[in-house]
Design an enzyme around this catalytic site. Structure first.
Site: not given
Length: 1105
Positions: A626, A560, A602, A607, A737, A449, A735
């Site tokens: 951004k 962030e 987002f 993206k 993510d 992971d 993962t």
């Protein structure tokens, strides 16, 4: 707008609810497999969000991660669930449910208890289960038949205890070991199930254990407390009417999720009022999809009745952690019906590859036993009752299969586990499954992971790049001085005139460029500062005074927070934020007030994120944005440095964001707002029209800077991965993510080396696209693969064999956005396609399936809980400990067990060869050579300790094994225990057994008892010398074992007058005959060993010399 209908039964039946009639034709038109869930209409979540008092929400949740439906494995886990004590807990097929708030007694079906159970057995299945697992080993079952045969008078060869005592000892050791592990597992589960929560009742708040929580209970969960069951979010203590969740233990994503309470219950004055209203939640049947949910909330006692649609934004899944405020939820699912539990596989008993190989060798020995018995009877020309003779010979030569082999190996595993736990260089390591330590020595694929395993999930701001100049950690003081100078000058200048300023093309100073960049970073985010009491200042006072020591930042992403914390460190501090405004504090303690006009959150598709703010002091309206470089490159004005610098920062393993801005006049903004509102009111193609309006702003934006944030790696991750790579282990990162984050971490951890290309497998949705992309990938060489879970599912559906063949050739593979079930499927496919051993490493609840599916599961016990470490075979505290666990302990365990097993087989074959020679000399009589205590003592007190001391042997020091991981690569071929080494030991056994027996027959004088004395003593001495010949590094316990065994034999001769002539063994004749026989049996082997080490030394001997 079509209303979502959660009221569809498992077979498409509609329950009675107001909108059922309108939706019936729609349902009938859908395929049967699609009728179970209706998709949430676009805008439904927004409607729920606005009703809950908070706009937006985390849009990542709208992207489904559908688990893979396995073709070859049928999940037999009861979904409605029966508890672990075989007590029926409900019907078979899961059904939708109506849950009344605060009234668990009002239920339309029975639900499973809210318990976590990682045990393999229960009270009733323990003994049958352990016995079955033991007797499915061939030689254990064989010895059971052997022992039972001694109850038949015609087959009895000796005392019953000579067969039943060894078998009973084997089973007792196994049962005790399994019982200890089960008790430990029970105590660990009990600790988790005993965690205390607060339950709202009519009598007030009462404490309740996690295991006693029921469907319908109103549970209060504090900040940083784990959610105990799947719940619907009803109330929060947060003023903004929402809360953040940490979900990395569920889905592996580092981003925090925004959750919204049910609007109707959030408006109630107090939490106690939840028990005064008459309301219920109607929810879909339990399923494994953690990214979607459909349901309705209904309040019946209002006029008219209030009904709200529920989506994923209103849920609190078990295993997640509350990151802000205190929340109240109503329990929907418990026990086996939890999303997290349904995404994990049941714990299974793992059988090591080494045990299977030993089992295979014993079958070969059994074949040899049958052949020898048939040969003996055939040489008698099958005279008389030859079939009884065959059985007697089978019993006579039963020592060919050593019953002590299983005991020695099991006790060896216990020693290996003890050594691992006692290793001071890997503190905190726990062995939870002591049956498979040898697996650690033969791992070919490591699946790990990312979040919390390779990384600490702590973001650090590393780089600010302005095109002509870059600021690193060592030059942040320069940025701070630029900011200070800007606000110092502004405070000395007269106040600016209100209204938009006209931008001129005058070359700006470096200070103003730095200021613009830092201000953009401080404004363009979704971070909210929260104030907490610190013992000195209470919460209200801290919030009023913007007290620094009481402020914490909350956001959906740690990236962030890192950016906002950095702007604070250089002088521009975010001190306040709500739905419509934001406050920044300057170095001169001035407060800048800004109005938030629009926020564009987002999403994984866009993206990027944007925000439009108005400066209250000047009236300026600015659009900040951004995002990832791939999308921002086409939005910002032309420049010649963006692509190159993004590439440079990405190669350093940094997460790169491009920051830009655009100044808007009041007229431009009003025009945009009118078109934006119009687009949001559209019924058809709403999202497309909204995106088009936003894109009209995203043109010719001014590029301000690049930011580089690093996800801090765990200590020594890079050298550990390099060690594993040099050891011949291929590392795959799985993962949940997102792709960019996973790729950055792979580069940063050097999972992908600097000279390797990365092939990013583009998103495919059908067979044709998958075919084209696989062909493109096939043309790449020595290339790491990065693929998303959705693309992986399509590839495995149509081109499973081709994809796995290509992926296994890659030096490294990164799979992102993986569902927990997909992780387990990848492990299973690797096992099936390659036949190699896999090791899975993880720290979260979303890794449990992968850990339990792998041949060897390792859990990292981190700050995010113990769920993975409790379900794993081995638990470590840091990823870097994995190197030593495999290179040192895994290697030693495998080599020691290989030597131990072959030596035990050699010990048994020696005495069986002597029996065969004895029987053939004495007219093939089925008469035992050694009887009673001699045959039991031979494999116990006379030779057990020296042979077992081989578990302490090692060929190289642990430092050398860590320094040269190539030594580990040699083990992957399985040479320590192979048919070749087995054959060599068989030949040695036949040579030594024949030499001892023929020597005793040649040198004995008159009585048969002299043969027994000479041969048995020579046999004992030969075994002790052979152990000494095999040992590579002497331990003081080995010396003690050798001397103790010899002393035990000499002392026991006094009591063995029934089998051995005590007066004969005291003569010089006995001593020289035994010495000669022992010398002839051992000396040739010593010579051969010396010549081999001289002319063909093994790899480890070159390092030790």
């Amino acid at each position: 707008m079509v209303r979502p209908c959660p009221s569809v039964g498992p077979r498409g039946r509609l329950r009675a609810w107001p909108g059922a009639r309108d939706l019936a034709p729609t349902l009938r038109a859908r395929p049967a497999r699609c009728r179970r869930l209706l998709p949430l209409p676009r805008g439904g979540a927004e409607a729920a969000g606005s009703a809950g008092g908070a706009a937006g929400g985390d849009m990542t949740d709208s992207i489904p991660l559908q688990p893979v439906r396995h073709k070859k494995r049928v999940d037999s886990r009861p979904r409605a669930g029966c508890c672990e004590w075989l007590r029926c807990c409900g019907g078979g097929e899961p059904r939708p449910r109506t849950v009344w708030l605060g009234h668990p007694e009002k239920r339309d079906q029975r639900y499973p208890r809210n318990v976590i159970n990682n045990q393999k057995y229960n009270f009733f299945t323990f003994l049958p289960g352990v016995l079955f697992s033991q007797f499915r080993y061939f030689f254990n079952f064989y010895f059971l038949l052997l022992a039972c045969s001694q109850f038949v008078p015609e087959m009895r060869l000796g005392a019953l205890y000579t067969y039943w005592v060894p078998l009973g000892f084997v089973l007792a050791v196994t049962i005790i070991r399994e019982a200890v592990e089960e008790i430990r597992c029970y105590l660990r589960d009990k600790e988790v199930n005993s965690q205390v929560y607060s339950r709202l009742t009519s009598r007030g708040t009462v404490k309740v254990k996690s295991s006693n929580i029921q469907v319908g209970d109103l549970i209060l969960v504090e900040k940083n407390q784990r959610v105990p069951a799947d719940m619907i979010f009803l109330r929060t203590s947060e003023k903004n009417g929402s809360c953040f969740l940490r979900t990395d233990q569920l889905d592996g994503e580092t981003d925090w999720k925004l959750r919204l309470p049910v609007a109707c219950t959030q408006r109630l004055p107090t939490a106690a009022d939840l028990l005064q209203i008459r309301s219920y939640v109607y929810a879909e049947e339990p399923n494994i999809d953690i990214h979607n949910f459909l349901g309705t909330f209904t309040r019946e006692d209002s006029d008219p009745p209030i009904s709200e649609s529920l989506s994923i934004e209103n849920t609190l899944w078990a295993g997640t952690v509350i990151a802000s405020g205190t929340v109240v939820g109503v329990v929907l699912y418990t026990g086996r019906e939890l999303r997290s539990v349904m995404n994990t596989s049941d714990p299974r008993s793992k059988i090591g590859l080494f045990d299977l190989e030993v089992n295979c060798l014993t079958k070969i020995l059994f074949g040899a036993l049958v052949v020898v018995s048939l040969v003996m009877v055939a040489l008698q020309h099958f005279a008389g009752r030859w079939y009884l003779q065959i059985i007697r010979f089978l019993l006579l030569f039963s020592n060919i299969i050593p019953i002590s082999l299983r005991v020695n190996l099991d006790m060896g595993k216990i020693v290996y586990s003890w050594v691992i736990r006692r290793d001071s260089k890997i503190p905190g390591t726990v062995v939870r499954s002591s049956t498979i330590p040898e697996q650690l020595g033969r791992i070919s694929y490591l699946l790990t992971d990312k979040t919390g395993t390779l990384t600490q999930n702590e973001m650090v701001f590393k780089r600010l790049h302005l095109g002509t100049v870059a600021y690193g950690l060592d030059s942040m003081d320069e940025v701070q001085s630029h900011i200070f100078s800007i606000y110092t000058q502004q405070s000395q200048e007269p106040p600016a005139q209100k209204g938009p300023t006209v931008t001129t093309k005058v070359r700006r100073t470096m200070s103003s460029r730095v200021h613009e960049a830092v201000k953009a970073i401080a404004l363009c985010h979704n971070v909210t500062p929260v104030y907490e009491s610190n013992g000195v200042t209470d919460q209200a006072e801290a919030e009023k005074q913007f007290e620094d020591s009481c402020r914490v930042y909350q956001a959906s992403s740690p990236d962030e927070v890192a950016l906002v914390q950095w702007t604070e460190s250089v002088g521009l501090t975010l001190v306040g934020r709500d739905q419509s405004s934001m406050q920044l504090r300057t170095p001169g303690d001035q407060i800048l007030n800004l109005t938030i006009l629009q926020v564009f959150p987002f999403t994984y598709e866009s993206k990027r994120m944007g925000i439009i703010v108005r400066d209250e002091s000047t009236g300026e309206i600015t659009f900040y944005m951004k995002g990832a470089d791939v999308v921002m490159a086409g939005i910002v004005q032309y420049n010649d440095w963006l692509e190159e610098e993004c590439g440079n920062m990405a190669r350093e393993g940094l997460r790169v964001l491009v920051v830009a801005k655009k100044s808007l006049t009041e007229e431009q903004y009003q025009d945009f707002e009118a078109r934006y509102v119009q687009a949001k009111l559209s019924v058809h193609d709403r999202s497309l029209k909204v995106a088009t309006v936003i894109e009209s702003l995203e043109m010719e934006m001014e590029l301000l800077c690049l930011t580089g944030v690093e996800d801090q790696l765990q200590a020594d991750v890079r050298p550990t991965l390099e060690t594993l790579r040099n050891a011949g282990i291929k590392v795959w990162m799985l993962t949940g993510d997102k792709l960019e984050t996973a790729t950055c971490t792979a580069k940063n951890a050097h999972l992908v080396t600097r000279n390797q290309d990365i092939h990013v497998f583009r998103l495919v949705t059908n067979r044709g696209e998958a075919h084209l992309e696989l062909n493109a990938f096939r043309r790449k060489h020595d290339c790491a693969l990065v693929i998303s879970g959705d693309s992986l599912e399509v590839c495995l559906k149509y081109y499973e064999y081709e994809f796995m063949e290509l992926a296994c050739q890659c030096p490294a593979v990164v799979c992102c956005r993986c569902a927990p079930t997909q992780k387990a499927q990848i492990v299973r496919l690797l096992q099936e396609r390659t036949g190699k051993l896999t090791c899975a490493v993880g720290d979260g609840g979303n890794d449990v399936s992968m850990i339990q599916e792998s041949d060897c599961g390792v859990g990292v016990e981190g700050k995010e809980g113990k769920q993975a470490s409790l379900a794993a075979d081995f638990s470590i505290t840091q990823f870097k400990h994995l190197g030593r666990l495999l290179m040192v302990h895994g290697r030693n365990s495998y080599k020691r067990s290989a030597a131990l097993s072959q030596f035990v087989i050699h010990r048994s074959l020696c005495i069986s060869t002597m029996q065969a020679v004895f029987s053939s000399v004495f007219y093939f009589a089925s008469v035992p050579l050694y009887q009673g205590f001699l045959i039991i003592g031979y494999s116990t007190i006379y030779t057990m300790f020296p042979v077992f001391s081989l578990v302490l042997d090692k060929d190289v020091k642990s430092e050398v094994a860590m320094l040269y991981p190539e030594l580990y690569k040699d083990l992957l071929k399985g040479r320590p225990l192979s048919y070749k080494t087995f054959l060599i030991w068989v030949l040695i056994s036949i040579y030594q057994g024949s030499t001892i027996m023929y020597g005793a027959l040649l040198l004995f004088e008159s009585e048969f008892v002299h043969i027994v004395a000479i041969s048995f003593t020579s046999l004992i001495l030969t075994e002790l010398l052979m152990v000494a010949l095999t040992i590579q590094t002497w331990h003081w316990l080995m010396t003690v074992a050798e001397l103790l065994s010899l002393a035990c034999y000499i002392a026991s001769l006094v009591f063995l007058h029934e089998f051995i002539d005590v007066y004969f063994i005291a003569t010089l004749s006995f001593l020289w005959k035994v010495s000669v026989i022992t010398l002839v049996s051992c000396l040739p082997l010593y010579v051969l060993k010396y010549l081999r080490r001289r002319f063909s030394p093994p790899s480890y001997s070159k390092l030790t010399s």
